[in-house]
Design a protein around this motif. Sequence first.
Motif, PDB file in Angstrom:
ATOM      1  N   PHE A 147       0.834  -1.202   0.000  1.00 63.41           N
ATOM      2  CA  PHE A 147       0.000   0.000   0.000  1.00 63.41           C
ATOM      3  C   PHE A 147       0.872   1.257   0.000  1.00 63.41           C
ATOM      4  N   GLU A 148       1.845   1.268   0.865  1.00 65.24           N
ATOM      5  CA  GLU A 148       2.761   2.406   0.929  1.00 65.24           C
ATOM      6  C   GLU A 148       3.465   2.608  -0.412  1.00 65.24           C
ATOM      7  N   LEU A 149       3.961   1.518  -1.008  1.00 66.34           N
ATOM      8  CA  LEU A 149       4.658   1.623  -2.286  1.00 66.34           C
ATOM      9  C   LEU A 149       3.689   1.785  -3.457  1.00 66.34           C
ATOM     10  N   GLY A 150       2.463   1.301  -3.301  1.00 68.86           N
ATOM     11  CA  GLY A 150       1.442   1.528  -4.330  1.00 68.86           C
ATOM     12  C   GLY A 150       1.124   3.006  -4.471  1.00 68.86           C
ATOM     13  N   VAL A 151       0.976   3.697  -3.344  1.00 71.60           N
ATOM     14  CA  VAL A 151       0.746   5.150  -3.371  1.00 71.60           C
ATOM     15  C   VAL A 151       1.965   5.851  -3.977  1.00 71.60           C
ATOM     16  N   PHE A 152       3.141   5.431  -3.584  1.00 71.20           N
ATOM     17  CA  PHE A 152       4.391   5.996  -4.103  1.00 71.20           C
ATOM     18  C   PHE A 152       4.428   5.901  -5.635  1.00 71.20           C
ATOM     19  N   CYS A 153       4.092   4.715  -6.167  1.00 73.23           N
ATOM     20  CA  CYS A 153       4.111   4.516  -7.620  1.00 73.23           C
ATOM     21  C   CYS A 153       3.014   5.317  -8.315  1.00 73.23           C
ATOM     22  N   ALA A 154       1.831   5.383  -7.691  1.00 72.71           N
ATOM     23  CA  ALA A 154       0.741   6.163  -8.287  1.00 72.71           C
ATOM     24  C   ALA A 154       1.114   7.643  -8.356  1.00 72.71           C
ATOM     25  N   PHE A 209      -3.727  10.464  11.672  1.00 74.04           N
ATOM     26  CA  PHE A 209      -2.378  11.038  11.734  1.00 74.04           C
ATOM     27  C   PHE A 209      -1.654  10.673  13.037  1.00 74.04           C
ATOM     28  N   VAL A 210      -2.027   9.517  13.594  1.00 71.99           N
ATOM     29  CA  VAL A 210      -1.406   9.075  14.847  1.00 71.99           C
ATOM     30  C   VAL A 210       0.096   8.842  14.680  1.00 71.99           C
ATOM     31  N   LEU A 211       0.545   8.530  13.459  1.00 68.27           N
ATOM     32  CA  LEU A 211       1.968   8.241  13.236  1.00 68.27           C
ATOM     33  C   LEU A 211       2.734   9.436  12.668  1.00 68.27           C
ATOM     34  N   THR A 212       2.108  10.618  12.696  1.00 63.57           N
ATOM     35  CA  THR A 212       2.808  11.826  12.229  1.00 63.57           C
ATOM     36  C   THR A 212       2.845  12.861  13.351  1.00 63.57           C
ATOM     37  N   PRO A 213       3.615  12.604  14.416  1.00 62.26           N
ATOM     38  CA  PRO A 213       3.640  13.520  15.555  1.00 62.26           C
ATOM     39  C   PRO A 213       3.951  14.945  15.111  1.00 62.26           C
ATOM     40  N   GLY A 214       3.113  15.890  15.569  1.00 64.43           N
ATOM     41  CA  GLY A 214       3.337  17.291  15.236  1.00 64.43           C
ATOM     42  C   GLY A 214       2.680  17.725  13.936  1.00 64.43           C
ATOM     43  N   PHE A 215       2.119  16.770  13.184  1.00 67.78           N
ATOM     44  CA  PHE A 215       1.435  17.137  11.938  1.00 67.78           C
ATOM     45  C   PHE A 215       0.026  16.576  11.922  1.00 67.78           C
ATOM     46  N   GLU A 216      -0.929  17.419  11.608  1.00 63.54           N
ATOM     47  CA  GLU A 216      -2.331  17.028  11.487  1.00 63.54           C
ATOM     48  C   GLU A 216      -2.806  17.453  10.107  1.00 63.54           C
ATOM     49  N   GLY A 217      -3.119  16.510   9.252  1.00 67.26           N
ATOM     50  CA  GLY A 217      -3.556  16.825   7.897  1.00 67.26           C
ATOM     51  C   GLY A 217      -5.059  17.016   7.808  1.00 67.26           C
ATOM     52  N   ASN A 248       0.371   4.489   7.950  1.00 69.14           N
ATOM     53  CA  ASN A 248       1.736   4.362   7.450  1.00 69.14           C
ATOM     54  C   ASN A 248       1.965   5.205   6.198  1.00 69.14           C
ATOM     55  N   VAL A 249       0.950   5.300   5.334  1.00 70.11           N
ATOM     56  CA  VAL A 249       1.084   6.130   4.132  1.00 70.11           C
ATOM     57  C   VAL A 249       1.277   7.597   4.524  1.00 70.11           C
ATOM     58  N   HIS A 250       0.520   8.073   5.498  1.00 66.46           N
ATOM     59  CA  HIS A 250       0.687   9.466   5.942  1.00 66.46           C
ATOM     60  C   HIS A 250       2.053   9.674   6.610  1.00 66.46           C
ATOM     61  N   ARG A 251       2.514   8.683   7.368  1.00 65.07           N
ATOM     62  CA  ARG A 251       3.851   8.809   7.976  1.00 65.07           C
ATOM     63  C   ARG A 251       4.927   8.849   6.890  1.00 65.07           C
ATOM     64  N   SER A 252       4.759   8.002   5.893  1.00 67.75           N
ATOM     65  CA  SER A 252       5.717   7.966   4.792  1.00 67.75           C
ATOM     66  C   SER A 252       5.785   9.337   4.104  1.00 67.75           C
ATOM     67  N   ILE A 367      13.243   6.204  13.044  1.00 69.74           N
ATOM     68  CA  ILE A 367      12.125   5.260  12.940  1.00 69.74           C
ATOM     69  C   ILE A 367      11.420   5.495  11.604  1.00 69.74           C
ATOM     70  N   TRP A 368      11.409   4.469  10.762  1.00 70.64           N
ATOM     71  CA  TRP A 368      11.037   4.591   9.362  1.00 70.64           C
ATOM     72  C   TRP A 368       9.830   3.737   8.979  1.00 70.64           C
ATOM     73  N   THR A 369       9.248   4.094   7.830  1.00 75.20           N
ATOM     74  CA  THR A 369       8.439   3.159   7.046  1.00 75.20           C
ATOM     75  C   THR A 369       9.356   2.615   5.951  1.00 75.20           C
ATOM     76  N   PRO A 370       9.099   1.384   5.474  1.00 76.88           N
ATOM     77  CA  PRO A 370      10.003   0.801   4.474  1.00 76.88           C
ATOM     78  C   PRO A 370      10.130   1.644   3.202  1.00 76.88           C
ATOM     79  N   GLY A 371       8.998   2.119   2.679  1.00 78.13           N
ATOM     80  CA  GLY A 371       9.018   2.871   1.429  1.00 78.13           C
ATOM     81  C   GLY A 371       9.755   4.185   1.544  1.00 78.13           C
ATOM     82  N   ALA A 372       9.529   4.901   2.634  1.00 80.69           N
ATOM     83  CA  ALA A 372      10.208   6.187   2.820  1.00 80.69           C
ATOM     84  C   ALA A 372      11.707   5.983   2.964  1.00 80.69           C
ATOM     85  N   ALA A 373      12.104   4.877   3.585  1.00 75.66           N
ATOM     86  CA  ALA A 373      13.528   4.611   3.774  1.00 75.66           C
ATOM     87  C   ALA A 373      14.196   4.147   2.488  1.00 75.66           C
TER      88      ALA A 373
END
Length: 394
Positions: A147-154, A209-217, A248-252, A367-373
Amino acid sequence: MASSKFDIVVYGATGFTGRLVAEYLASRYKGDGNLKWAMAGRSKDKLASVRDAIGAAADTPLIVADASDPASLKAMVEQTKSVITTVGPYQLYGSELMAACVAGSTDYFDLCGEPVWMRQMIDKHEAAAKASGARIVFSCGFDSIPFELGVFCAQEHAKKVFGTPVSRIKGRIRAMKGTFSGGTAASARASFAAAAKDLSLVAMFQDPFVLTPGFEGPKQPKGNKPLLDEDMGSWTAPFIMATINTRNVHRSNMLMNFPYGKDFVYDEMILTGPGEQGEANAKRVVAAVNAERMGATDGPKPGEGPSKEERENGMYDLLFVAIGPDGKQARAAVKGDRDPGYGSTSKMISECAICLLRDTPDVAAGIWTPGAAMGHKLIKRLVDHAGLTFVVEK
């Protein structure tokens, strides 16, 4: 820096998924003298019998380590550059290992689908990981790599089609054959149990946005009931793993410095078809999901799983639709050649560890997501070795 006695230790190698990871490394990297890896778990006898059963080399090292014995975890971590852990639910069995990896500047890979625990670990350990040199990589299986890499490719495709990334992507499950792992179900039950004891966790669990501390989209679609999706010409039903994948997509997006924009909206649903039949199918999916959540279904228990034949006959087909200006679409698909929860997941987490070790050694600590790393290099490795395909569709 971490000791180089081993490159990878598979922790939980006597469990169902851990055994598959060890089996994959033993077969895929057989004869690769540059890869030094070991199997770890609570019982040396069980480790030895698994080693023999999966056809791993007779001299594959075995390490006794137990989640309830922090000293044993520390001793394990000190011997290796990285740990793959399949011992979940992580909120019950993962915290001590995470702390040991951070302290020992050892890279860490898991299959976590527990966003509240992940946020707790980010708050507790991210600064220390950056200081020690540890790279912590969450969610290296079906949740949430495709899913994370699917969004990346899209988004990459959208840039070519529209000249810019888009602020709206829809993740849609077109087909899936196979079961979620017993660990996934156990993690969900542990999360519900934790929330019942501490109601403050409910808000975290529901926060996209639980995995994006300090950012609320921006406000995100809830995805909790059947809906007719006009863009797709199909009814849709809730997808049980959206609660981890979307986070995870939002964290990425945040970790990559918001290439999708700070107004990015993303959801995941299952396509169930058009018309009355599609609506009826969507309602059936909801009933099945509710039964699963209540524990009324006879899914696999932790440590159990499908047969080799079932794993090899499994598959998934995921569609990612970038909605551009004037409603135009750019589409990318991700497909896997094994059942998602076991066969595909065991290959993905193994290749994540190899990719960070060999292809992307310069990834910064934290601390990473696989796609972002690992991005394009991880995609290449998954295509070359793990049976995934990433394609642009008209």
